[in-house]
Write a protein that holds these residues in place. Structure first.
Motif: not given
Length: 338
Positions: A90-95
């Motif tokens: 997922r983008r959220g944790p990666s960001d």
């Protein structure tokens, strides 16, 4: 970054290769590996700064500077993997993790670098579209050399000899570019990215100048950032430099565009660690979301498939890769030396 397998027409050369890779389970996430790697990186980061404070106002800090350059580069590799969603789907944790590893830990703008790097992956070694071969200082083709003016034209004459010395300025270049990107209204999360970058350098300079005398502090900064930039550059230079440059006249499918413009560097487990597994550049470009430890397992599958399809697959040792890159740079600058 979107998985390229989803972008290719079913039945294409790449789709058949992607099926082999997926069936081998090499696109599956490696949470335990990344948990251990992130933990070790965090311990190394905290331990290096603790050592810095313990050593105090001493010229031995130059050794600590070299150690921190290695640690900062390893954090750069982690930010790279996070940008490709190799760690989290997922983008959220990666960001969130990318902002901590990039902006807060090493002072490199996560948003700016991620956008730039995705453009590189979309069009590797393309003179018009790959930001990594833009003629900002170094020129990468005879056409760029002919059109060059000012500093790039001056440097191009001897750029093979200047290449590694120039890499010592690469970290400062990345820091400045990170701040310049924040001036663009289109930049996402500008307040957060700015706060983390400013916070990083405020703490960084405060700790260095509070611990060291001015002369030692300046020497520490020069060596730390110089080696940081040199290490980063030495891990990225072998991957594409000296490989074919593409123009708008080249019409290649995804598989050939990624394979023909990249080079793998062989050297065993120690080199894998030192390069953050980016020495498997062909496999990484074909499957950018593949977790780093899976790249070496994908290599024999990709290499055999390329041989089957008659696609040139470039790999060589580390010194040979530098030699190819430097010879290319020297040849590009030849017309300006006459």
């Amino acid at each position: 970054m979107a998985d390229p397998a989803a972008l290719e027409t079913r039945g294409s050369d790449f789709a058949r290769l992607a099926t082999k890779i997926q069936d081998a389970g090499l696109l599956d996430r490696r949470p335990v590996y990344y948990m251990i790697r992130l933990s070790l990186a965090a311990l190394a980061y905290a331990g290096s700064w603790a050592l810095f404070v313990w050593v105090g106002d001493s010229w031995w800090q130059l050794l600590v500077a070299a150690l921190l350059a290695v640690v900062f580069t390893q954090f750069g590799f982690m930010a790279h993997d996070l940008g490709h969603r190799q760690v989290f789907r997922r983008r959220g944790p990666s960001d969130i993790a990318g902002l901590i590893a990039g902006n807060a830990a090493i002072g490199l703008g996560w948003g700016w670098w991620n956008t730039k790097h995705n453009r590189h992956h979309a069009n590797p070694n393309h003179e018009d579209h790959d930001p990594d071969v833009s003629p900002a200082v170094i020129v990468w083709s005879t056409d760029q050399a002919a059109r060059s003016t000012g500093l790039p034209r001056f440097v191009a004459r001897r750029q093979a000899f200047l290449f590694f010395p120039l890499l010592t300025l690469e970290a400062w270049h990345l820091h400045v570019a990170s701040f310049k990107a924040l001036l663009k209204p289109s930049t996402k999360r500008r307040p957060l990215e700015a706060a983390l970058l400013v916070g990083h350098f405020a703490v960084y300079f405060a700790v260095v100048f509070a611990t060291l005398s001015p002369g030692k502090a300046l020497a520490f900064l020069a060596l730390h950032q110089g080696l940081f930039g040199l290490y980063l550059g030495c891990t990225f230079a072998p991957n594409h430099k000296g490989m074919p440059l593409l123009t708008s006249a080249d019409q290649l499918d995804y598989l050939r565009k990624q394979v023909l413009t990249a080079r793998n560097v062989t050297g065993g487990l120690l080199l894998d660690v030192a390069f953050g597994q980016l020495n498997y550049q062909i496999e990484h470009h074909l499957f950018p979301s593949m977790p780093a430890p899976n790249l070496r397992h994908a290599q024999p599958i990709v290499r055999a498939y390329c041989e089957q399809e008659g696609i040139d697959y470039a790999e060589c040792g580390l010194l040979s890769s530098y030699g190819q890159a430097l010879r290319h740079l020297h040849e590009v600058g030849a017309p300006l030396r006459t």
